[in-house]
Design an enzyme around this catalytic site. Structure first.
Site, mmCIF file in Angstrom:
data_model
loop_
_atom_site.group_PDB
_atom_site.id
_atom_site.type_symbol
_atom_site.label_atom_id
_atom_site.label_comp_id
_atom_site.label_asym_id
_atom_site.label_seq_id
_atom_site.Cartn_x
_atom_site.Cartn_y
_atom_site.Cartn_z
ATOM 1 C CG ASP A 38 -1.793 1.226 1.298
ATOM 2 O OD1 ASP A 38 -2.471 1.500 0.297
ATOM 3 O OD2 ASP A 38 -1.781 1.943 2.308
ATOM 4 C CB SER A 39 0.235 4.771 -0.690
ATOM 5 O OG SER A 39 -0.958 4.845 0.053
ATOM 6 C CB CYS A 101 -2.500 1.107 -2.756
ATOM 7 S SG CYS A 101 -2.668 2.867 -3.053
ATOM 8 C CD GLU A 180 -2.296 8.183 7.288
ATOM 9 O OE1 GLU A 180 -1.374 8.923 7.688
ATOM 10 O OE2 GLU A 180 -2.214 7.495 6.258
ATOM 11 C CB CYS A 212 -9.969 5.221 -0.044
ATOM 12 S SG CYS A 212 -8.484 5.860 0.756
ATOM 13 C CG HIS A 214 -6.626 5.857 4.874
ATOM 14 N ND1 HIS A 214 -5.871 5.375 3.828
ATOM 15 C CD2 HIS A 214 -5.743 6.408 5.751
ATOM 16 C CE1 HIS A 214 -4.596 5.632 4.064
ATOM 17 N NE2 HIS A 214 -4.492 6.251 5.225
HETATM 18 N N1 DGL Z 1 -3.915 3.851 0.146
HETATM 19 C C1 DGL Z 1 -4.517 4.849 -0.697
HETATM 20 C C2 DGL Z 1 -5.708 4.274 -1.452
HETATM 21 O O1 DGL Z 1 -6.295 3.289 -1.069
HETATM 22 C C3 DGL Z 1 -4.959 6.066 0.100
HETATM 23 C C4 DGL Z 1 -3.825 6.912 0.615
HETATM 24 C C5 DGL Z 1 -3.020 7.592 -0.466
HETATM 25 O O2 DGL Z 1 -3.510 8.533 -1.106
HETATM 26 O O3 DGL Z 1 -1.893 7.193 -0.657
HETATM 27 O O4 DGL Z 1 -6.062 4.807 -2.471
#
Ligand code: DGL
Length: 293
Positions: A38-39, A101, A180, A212, A214
């Site tokens: 993931d990012s 991600c 977060e 997403c 999050h």
């Molecule tokens: N993990 C990213 C997503 O699911 C969200 C956070 C980011 O923008 O890096 O798109």
């Protein structure tokens, strides 16, 4: 890439071919770990769902915490970062790669899968399938990062699965920092969600897809703001189901054994990842190894 070629690349035959290309026999391959990237921290919601669905599997998680967010970056940069993450995990000998991600899945999945010898599972197709299954009216809302929404990946996939669906999308960039920060159930979270979802609510959606990593943390707020008539669906559990099905079909599922382990790698100092990660994953995030980028 048009949806047609995506279907072709991720067909069962293509995955079987890739699994065979691992070339060391199913039983040894089955004992290898599953790679997840993931990012940053958010993909831990996907890892949570994976571990719940497949507790005996071993997982290696990479969070590119030095370079997040991906959601505001260009497709070219997202693709480059995603490829680097994949290469790191492939070098660890994984048997399957999960692109947790949403932004990477939306923008770079074809590119990653085309350069990878193990099966690759992204979150878009499973999430879209879950939303289509959940919706009675076919009016589906999709929320995600700017890059995910701009890519149109969820819209194309839902339309392919249900051509008459009416899809309403909205980028919600402020929800990532709120999650977060742990502000997932207070007045600010509720007002921000209400602001973002106003137009989707007006459109009469009966299903909201959380596109997403999050957003599952804010599920309670989404439900309160939208009311009981709207189903809230997230990609995480649908992706875990898809991974389990792939492993079973390819004879790559780990046999019985003790509980599998999870190892964590990050590209920034691990401290924040461990602290914030507990809110996303639970107490299992005890340590993480920093890698150089
Ligand atoms: N993990 C990213 C997503 O699911 C969200 C956070 C980011 O923008 O890096 O798109």
């Amino acid at each position: 890439m048009p949806p047609k070629s995506r279907r072709k690349k991720t067909s069962k035959a293509a995955l079987t071919h890739r699994a065979a290309a691992i070339g060391r026999g199913a039983s040894r391959a089955a004992d290898r770990p599953i790679g997840v990237f993931d990012s940053g921290i958010g993909g831990l919601t996907v890892l949570r769902a994976l571990v719940n669905a497949m507790p005996v599997e071993e997982f290696i998680y990479l969070g590119d915490t030095a370079r997040l967010p991906y959601g505001t970056k260009s497709n070219e940069v997202i693709t480059r970062y995603s490829r680097e993450n994949s290469e790191f995990l492939l070098a660890k000998g994984i048997k399957l790669l999960v692109v947790a991600c949403n932004t990477s899945s939306a923008v770079a999945l074809e590119n990653i899968a085309g350069a990878t010898m193990v099966p690759v599972v992204g979150v878009i197709e499973p999430g879209a399938r879950a939303a289509v299954r959940a919706s009675r009216s076919g009016k589906i809302g999709v929320i995600g990062t700017e890059a995910t929404i701009a890519s149109g990946a969820y819209t194309r996939t839902i339309q392919r699965l249900r051509p008459k669906a009416e899809i309403y999308t909205r980028a919600c960039p402020l929800l990532v920092p709120l999650a977060e920060e742990g502000w997932v159930d207070n007045d600010i979270a509720e007002r921000t969600v209400a602001y973002y979802l106003e137009s989707l609510k007006q459109s009469g959606i009966d299903t909201l897809l959380l596109g997403c990593t999050h957003y599952p943390l804010l599920a309670g707020v989404f439900k309160r703001v939208l009311g009981p008539s709207v189903k809230v669906v997230d990609s995480a559990s649908a992706t875990a189901d898809a991974v389990r099905e792939h492993l079973t079909a390819l004879n790559l599922a780990r046999g019985c054994g003790g509980a599998g382990r999870q190892s964590f790698f990050v590209t920034e100092s691990p401290d924040r990842f461990i602290r914030v990660g507990r809110g996303f994953f639970g107490p299992g995030v005890e340590s993480a190894v920093r890698i150089e980028r």
